[in-house]
Design an enzyme around this catalytic site. Structure first.
Site, PDB file in Angstrom:
ATOM      1  N   ARG A   1     -14.154  -5.478  14.394  1.00 50.93           N
ATOM      2  CA  ARG A   1     -13.087  -4.553  14.814  1.00 50.93           C
ATOM      3  C   ARG A   1     -13.721  -3.174  14.887  1.00 50.93           C
ATOM      4  NH1 ARG A   1     -10.232  -1.137  11.302  1.00 50.93           N
ATOM      5  NH2 ARG A   1      -7.994  -0.959  11.466  1.00 50.93           N
TER       6      ARG A   1
ATOM      7  N   TRP B   1       1.071   6.608  12.189  1.00 54.24           N
ATOM      8  CA  TRP B   1      -0.338   6.619  11.764  1.00 54.24           C
ATOM      9  C   TRP B   1      -0.969   5.251  12.000  1.00 54.24           C
ATOM     10  CZ3 TRP B   1      -3.408   4.090   8.097  1.00 54.24           C
ATOM     11  CH2 TRP B   1      -4.743   4.576   8.062  1.00 54.24           C
TER      12      TRP B   1
ATOM     13  N   GLU C   1      -9.144 -11.646   9.071  1.00 53.54           N
ATOM     14  CA  GLU C   1      -9.682 -10.297   8.840  1.00 53.54           C
ATOM     15  C   GLU C   1     -10.362 -10.227   7.469  1.00 53.54           C
ATOM     16  OE1 GLU C   1      -6.730  -7.195   8.707  1.00 53.54           O
ATOM     17  OE2 GLU C   1      -8.209  -5.625   9.072  1.00 53.54           O
TER      18      GLU C   1
ATOM     19  N   HIS D   1      -3.782 -10.871   8.124  1.00 53.08           N
ATOM     20  CA  HIS D   1      -4.142  -9.511   7.727  1.00 53.08           C
ATOM     21  C   HIS D   1      -5.001  -9.558   6.452  1.00 53.08           C
ATOM     22  CE1 HIS D   1      -2.379  -5.253   6.759  1.00 53.08           C
ATOM     23  NE2 HIS D   1      -3.429  -5.155   7.542  1.00 53.08           N
TER      24      HIS D   1
ATOM     25  N   ASN E   1       0.816  -1.209   0.000  1.00 57.82           N
ATOM     26  CA  ASN E   1       0.000   0.000   0.000  1.00 57.82           C
ATOM     27  C   ASN E   1       0.857   1.270   0.000  1.00 57.82           C
ATOM     28  OD1 ASN E   1      -2.199   1.662   0.257  1.00 57.82           O
ATOM     29  ND2 ASN E   1      -2.782   0.964   2.308  1.00 57.82           N
TER      30      ASN E   1
ATOM     31  N   ASP F   1      -7.937  -1.867  17.017  1.00 56.73           N
ATOM     32  CA  ASP F   1      -6.601  -1.696  16.431  1.00 56.73           C
ATOM     33  C   ASP F   1      -6.065  -0.319  16.824  1.00 56.73           C
ATOM     34  OD1 ASP F   1      -4.359  -1.605  14.827  1.00 56.73           O
ATOM     35  OD2 ASP F   1      -5.410  -2.200  12.984  1.00 56.73           O
TER      36      ASP F   1
ATOM     37  N   GLU G   1      -4.799  -4.649  19.097  1.00 59.72           N
ATOM     38  CA  GLU G   1      -3.840  -4.869  18.010  1.00 59.72           C
ATOM     39  C   GLU G   1      -2.851  -3.711  17.907  1.00 59.72           C
ATOM     40  OE1 GLU G   1      -5.865  -5.361  14.293  1.00 59.72           O
ATOM     41  OE2 GLU G   1      -4.061  -4.948  13.134  1.00 59.72           O
TER      42      GLU G   1
ATOM     43  N   ARG H   1      -0.209 -11.554  12.904  1.00 62.34           N
ATOM     44  CA  ARG H   1      -1.073 -10.861  11.943  1.00 62.34           C
ATOM     45  C   ARG H   1      -0.532 -10.782  10.521  1.00 62.34           C
ATOM     46  NH1 ARG H   1      -5.077  -9.330  11.260  1.00 62.34           N
ATOM     47  NH2 ARG H   1      -5.060  -7.083  11.128  1.00 62.34           N
TER      48      ARG H   1
ATOM     49  N   HIS I   1      -2.950   0.719  16.007  1.00 61.05           N
ATOM     50  CA  HIS I   1      -2.116   1.155  14.888  1.00 61.05           C
ATOM     51  C   HIS I   1      -0.821   1.828  15.337  1.00 61.05           C
ATOM     52  CE1 HIS I   1      -2.408   1.765  10.394  1.00 61.05           C
ATOM     53  NE2 HIS I   1      -3.027   0.629  10.604  1.00 61.05           N
TER      54      HIS I   1
ATOM     55  N   GLU J   1       1.231  -7.223  11.345  1.00 57.50           N
ATOM     56  CA  GLU J   1       0.839  -6.972   9.949  1.00 57.50           C
ATOM     57  C   GLU J   1       1.952  -6.289   9.155  1.00 57.50           C
ATOM     58  OE1 GLU J   1      -2.712  -4.569  10.700  1.00 57.50           O
ATOM     59  OE2 GLU J   1      -1.703  -2.857   9.828  1.00 57.50           O
TER      60      GLU J   1
ATOM     61  N   TYR K   1      -7.949   7.627  12.740  1.00 57.07           N
ATOM     62  CA  TYR K   1      -7.556   6.368  12.116  1.00 57.07           C
ATOM     63  C   TYR K   1      -8.712   5.382  11.998  1.00 57.07           C
ATOM     64  CZ  TYR K   1      -6.181   1.590  11.831  1.00 57.07           C
ATOM     65  OH  TYR K   1      -6.138   0.285  11.473  1.00 57.07           O
TER      66      TYR K   1
HETATM   67  O1  KDG Z   1      -1.838  -0.610   4.432  1.00 55.39           O
HETATM   68  C1  KDG Z   1      -2.129  -0.475   5.780  1.00 55.39           C
HETATM   69  C2  KDG Z   1      -3.476  -1.081   6.105  1.00 55.39           C
HETATM   70  O2  KDG Z   1      -3.519  -2.393   5.665  1.00 55.39           O
HETATM   71  C3  KDG Z   1      -3.731  -1.052   7.579  1.00 55.39           C
HETATM   72  O3  KDG Z   1      -3.912   0.287   7.957  1.00 55.39           O
HETATM   73  C4  KDG Z   1      -4.955  -1.834   7.952  1.00 55.39           C
HETATM   74  O4  KDG Z   1      -4.272  -1.908  10.245  1.00 55.39           O
HETATM   75  C5  KDG Z   1      -4.918  -2.382   9.335  1.00 55.39           C
HETATM   76  C6  KDG Z   1      -5.699  -3.587   9.594  1.00 55.39           C
HETATM   77  O5  KDG Z   1      -5.599  -4.103  10.705  1.00 55.39           O
HETATM   78  O6  KDG Z   1      -6.380  -4.045   8.698  1.00 55.39           O
HETATM   79 MG    MG Z   2      -4.053  -3.403  11.834  1.00 59.82          MG
END
Ligand code: KDG
Ligand code: MG
Length: 405
Positions: free
Chosen positions: A147, A405, A342, A315, A37, A213, A239, A286, A215, A265, A159
């Site tokens: 989630r 982020w 997920e 993920h 991404n 999550d 998460e 993940r 993040h 992830e 987010y």
């Molecule tokens: O590219 C980043 C996303 O896949 C992420 O922000 C999504 O944290 C995420 C999740 O748990 O799906």
């Molecule tokens: Mg995540």
């Protein structure tokens, strides 16, 4: 079965995807996902310029040898771009092997270990009321695990809560535009989340599995505090509480809370997990097929996880293409230590390009019985959706400092 052509396609049906298409001398077509991404063109070049020429004429059955050749043989091993490129090759080769055998991929991975693959969906809202509505909508689709992401009062959408409840909106409107910027402040967030969980348990009772999550946004001690403050609401997991690359942080978090923890992830190899697994610091791993070296790489990670009673939670956001998700579902079906999958749900236009063999019903996936991983890629349709520059947002603290982020 020799590899005859290797083509890399970048397309954007709803959002950007990088797809590797391998053909063999006996007429089979295998496909793999290499989407990273916001850095799609880097992995496309890695595949197109450096990997594809090495594949022509290779034995498509030699999956392990090809994996090691691309991992050890380049000297510059690991990292998201390298491992996504290896993942695409590996996934396409498993797809080909399944087609050659006339068997769905899960059969090649040991056969079924379960009747269905439980998945969690994404609920979000700019207010708790909107979040509750979003959870209801997922329950109507059959989800038993959700989630939950909600805006923090005073900080804008935040987010996981796009302005409009649609996927792919984390994208600048114009090519050449910089990523959007969002505000972050741990204080109001930490005060708000227990109230959010309290409202969710009041609205939905004890049975619903609630995931959240973070993040990578908290310090270790903030993360420990969040875990303690949410424990009474029985979260399924928290998460990415802290930046995942700081694995020692999880020791501190574990000392303070029994809330199950999920991370990984952004990890690419089994080496990223060694401390977390051996010290029993997390409960769910993940990584994605797409980012951790394909079926071969992720299977290695999950097998090591299994001896520590750590479960899978592959993920599955929308920036993993349906190929990456479809391949994951076969692994989910076959491994012993499956936890949850997920499922963020692609937009309709994604399916104009990707024809999937998997199905989702009553909160559970079936990987499908098509040979290989069962997801087909329409190169002609992909041409209608050219690449669009797009990035995830950047996060800043209230004083302008760049944050995670
Ligand atoms: O590219 C980043 C996303 O896949 C992420 O922000 C999504 O944290 C995420 C999740 O748990 O799906
Ligand atoms: Mg995540």
């Amino acid at each position: 079965m020799k590899i005859q052509t290797a083509e890399v396609v970048v397309c954007s049906p709803g959002r950007n995807f990088v797809t590797l298409v391998l053909t063999t001398d006996d007429g089979l077509v295998g496909v793999g996902d290499a989407t990273v991404n916001g850095r799609e063109l880097a992995v496309a070049s890695y595949l197109r310029d450096h990997v594809a020429p090495l594949l022509i004429g290779r034995d498509a059955h030699a999956i392990e040898d090809t994996w090691q050749y691309l991992y050890r043989g380049v000297y510059w091993r690991r990292g998201p771009i390298t491992m996504a490129a290896i993942a695409a090759v590996d996934t396409a080769l498993w797809d080909l092997k399944g087609q050659a055998a006339g068997l769905p991929l899960y059969q090649l991975l040991g056969g079924r270990s379960r009747t269905g693959i439980r998945a969690y969906g994404h609920a979000q809202g700019q207010s708790v009321g909107a979040l509750v509505d979003s959870v209801h909508a997922l329950q109507e689709q059959g989800f038993t695990a959700v989630r939950v992401q909600v805006s923090t009062p005073g900080l804008g959408p935040g987010y996981g809560v796009p302005e409009q409840a649609q996927i792919g909106l984390y994208e600048p409107a114009r090519s050449g535009a910089a990523p959007a910027e969002e505000l972050w402040d741990a204080g109001p967030y930490l005060r708000n989340m227990p109230k959010v969980f309290d409202s969710l348990r009041s609205a939905f009772g004890p049975e619903l599995s609630i995931l959240h999550d973070v993040h990578h946004r908290l310090t270790p001690i903030q993360a420990a505090r969040l875990g303690k403050s949410l424990e009474e609401y029985d979260p399924f997991w928290l998460e990415d509480l802290t930046p995942a690359e700081n694995q020692q942080a999880f020791r501190l978090i574990r000392q303070h809370t029994t809330v199950p923890l999920a991370t990984g992830e952004i990890f690419n190899t089994v080496f990223d997990y060694l401390t977390l697994f051996s010290e029993q610091l997390i409960d769910y791993a993940r990584s994605a097929v797409t980012h951790a070296g394909g079926i071969t790489g992720l299977k290695r990670i999950l097998e090591l996880a299994s001896i520590h009673q750590i479960k899978s939670a592959i993920h599955g956001p929308t920036d993993i293409s349906p190929i990456g998700l479809g391949a994951a579902l076969h692994l989910d079906a076959a491994i012993h230590n499956f936890g949850i999958q997920e499922f963020m749900q692609h937009v309709d236009s994604t399916y104009d390009v990707f024809d999937v063999g998997y199905t989702f019903e009553h909160g559970q996936f079936q990987p499908g019985e098509r040979p290989g991983h069962g997801v087909r890629f329409d190169i002609e349709a992909a041409k209608r959706f050219p690449y669009r520059q797009a990035y995830l947002p950047v996060s800043r603290l209230l004083d302008g400092t760049v944050h995670d982020w």
